[in-house]
Enzyme design. Structure first.
Site, PDB file in Angstrom:
ATOM      1  CG  ASN A  99      -1.840   1.154   1.247  1.00 46.57           C
ATOM      2  OD1 ASN A  99      -1.756   2.130   0.393  1.00 46.57           O
ATOM      3  ND2 ASN A  99      -2.803   1.130   2.219  1.00 46.57           N
ATOM      4  NE  ARG A 149      -6.233   1.708  -0.125  1.00 47.82           N
ATOM      5  CZ  ARG A 149      -6.403   2.700   0.543  1.00 47.82           C
ATOM      6  NH1 ARG A 149      -5.200   3.304   1.160  1.00 47.82           N
ATOM      7  NH2 ARG A 149      -7.363   3.419   0.820  1.00 47.82           N
ATOM      8  CG  HIS A 185     -13.212   3.093   3.142  1.00 51.65           C
ATOM      9  ND1 HIS A 185     -13.820   3.997   3.486  1.00 51.65           N
ATOM     10  CD2 HIS A 185     -11.997   3.321   3.358  1.00 51.65           C
ATOM     11  CE1 HIS A 185     -13.142   4.964   4.040  1.00 51.65           C
ATOM     12  NE2 HIS A 185     -11.877   4.718   3.868  1.00 51.65           N
ATOM     13  NE  ARG A 201     -10.753  12.512   3.209  1.00 52.45           N
ATOM     14  CZ  ARG A 201     -10.227  11.216   3.178  1.00 52.45           C
ATOM     15  NH1 ARG A 201     -11.408  10.543   3.665  1.00 52.45           N
ATOM     16  NH2 ARG A 201      -9.314  10.800   2.855  1.00 52.45           N
ATOM     17  CD  GLU A 235      -9.110  -1.360   3.952  1.00 49.30           C
ATOM     18  OE1 GLU A 235      -9.632  -0.863   3.071  1.00 49.30           O
ATOM     19  OE2 GLU A 235      -8.729  -1.152   4.904  1.00 49.30           O
TER      20      GLU A 235
END
Length: 402
Positions: free
Chosen positions: A7, A91, A180, A241, A385
């Site tokens: 990643n 990823r 996600h 955010r 993940e």
């Protein structure tokens, strides 16, 4: 087959090495501060002592070389040779409409990922640096790309289109993509397995709640709606955010404060959310601690966060005309028992009955936190993940090897 999962961020690189015979993790680690003379490599080999190295790592090619060196190190390594790495899985955040599933890295795939730089300017270029560095250091080793957006490519047009001139979709592919996806995919399947029910018969709402957060409606095993939009900015209030916002706020604030596009983008992505409302932190643990001490800004931040999360869950129950299970996952979702309690105690109209004691239990395994009589089952499922990436890489590479 041993698979290295990578990643790659703009200044960091996470990795895990899997033995796919039993899906065990041989080692994992993180390279931080890439581009600086004081870069940090933290390496955790299974069954061995953790090791940290500080050195100059100016770009991703060197970072990958350092990772491979420590994976094969006589003292700290877990394999004898790079040749024992059979494939690499990456990823990649944005696959646009090109990628509805994971894919083998070839010239066409790399071209398409580059064409999507504008849709994920912080993430896709970093992923390409990781891919290029892996090709340089492991020539001939198959590589696979796994996309955060791919799981959501099953959304119907009514869910992913925005009510703006269609020419913007035709020319620039402005639409909802979500994120996600690997997490929502993993935990929805794990929930069905835990409940011992066919995934195709279930309506599940998955809540991936971390510093970034999204909710997905999973019906019959596929994503039918999700809270993040063309970018990860839309949807829930998050750590830094803003989440959902009246679009008119942007030009209004730009005009009043004389902000550039870059400045307002930074404000909404890095200086909003929990951080902005609390004035203290983007970390839910700090927010809860402040709220429990009676700090008004932390209390407001928590209440806004909970309220917005609850609204999305309710809207997705409406979108699917029902819900069989709700799943909480990721850092906040798995650990913030107070947040889960407040959300669920305000969703009793769905027939949810929270098991207060089960909700307080911390565990690394999937667990039920609703009562036996609850009409909707509520689970906490740790996400993985990296394992999804490893499994997809394994499947694709096995396919090309016959």
């Amino acid at each position: 087959m041993n698979i290295l999962v990578i990643n790659s961020g703009s200044s960091s690189l996470k990795y895990q090495l899997y033995n796919m015979t039993d899906e065990s993790v041989l080692a994992k680690g993180l390279v931080e501060r890439i581009g600086m003379d004081s870069s940090i490599l933290n390496h955790k080999p299974t069954g061995k002592q953790e090791v940290t190295e500080v050195s100059e790592i100016l770009e991703h090619n060197t970072a990958i070389r350092k990772v491979l060196a420590i994976l094969t190190d006589k003292e700290h390594g877990v394999i004898e040779s790079i040749k024992e790495i059979n494939a690499v899985g990456h990823r990649v955040v944005h696959g646009g409409e090109y990628f509805k599933a994971s894919a083998l890295v070839d010239a066409d795939a790399k071209t398409k990922i580059r064409q999507l730089f504008d849709l994920a300017p912080l993430h896709n270029p970093a992923a390409m640096m990781g891919i290029s560095a892996s090709e340089t250091n492991m020539p001939g080793v198959p590589q696979v790309v796994v996309f955060d957006t791919a799981f959501h490519q099953t959304m119907p047009e009514k869910a992913y289109m925005y009510a703006i001139p269609r020419v913007l979709y035709n020319k620039y592919k402005v639409r909802r993509y979500g994120a996600h996806g690997t997490s929502h995919d993993f935990v929805s399947k794990a929930a069905a397995e835990y409940l011992d029910r066919p995934l195709e018969d279930l309506k599940i709402i998955t809540c991936h709640i971390g510093n970034g957060a999204s909710v997905t409606a999973v019906q019959g095993g596929v994503s039918v709606d999700t809270s993040m939009g063309m970018t990860p900015l839309e949807g829930l209030m998050m750590g830094t955010r803003s989440g959902d916002l009246d679009p008119a706020v942007v030009p209004y604030v730009m005009n009043k404060e004389e902000l550039s596009v870059g400045e307002v983008n930074s404000m909404l992505n890095k200086h909003s959310g929990l951080l902005a409302i609390s004035g203290v932190s983007s970390d839910m643990r700090d927010i809860i601690d402040g709220a429990e001490k009676g700090e008004p800004n932390s209390t407001l931040a928590f209440e806004m966060y909970e309220y917005r999360l609850r609204k999305y869950i309710g809207s997705y129950a409406a979108a699917m005309n029902g819900v069989d299970a709700i799943v909480f996952t990721a850092g906040v979702g798995e650990n913030a028992s107070l947040l889960r309690e407040r959300v669920l105690n305000n969703l009793t109209f769905l027939g949810i009955e929270l098991d207060a004691e089960a909700n307080k239990v911390r565990s690394g395994d999937p667990r039920r936190i609703s009562t036996a009589d609850s009409k909707v089952q509520v689970l906490v499922v740790p996400t993985n993940e990296e394992l999804v990436i490893a499994r997809d890489t394994h499947r694709i590479v096995q396919g090309i090897n016959g």
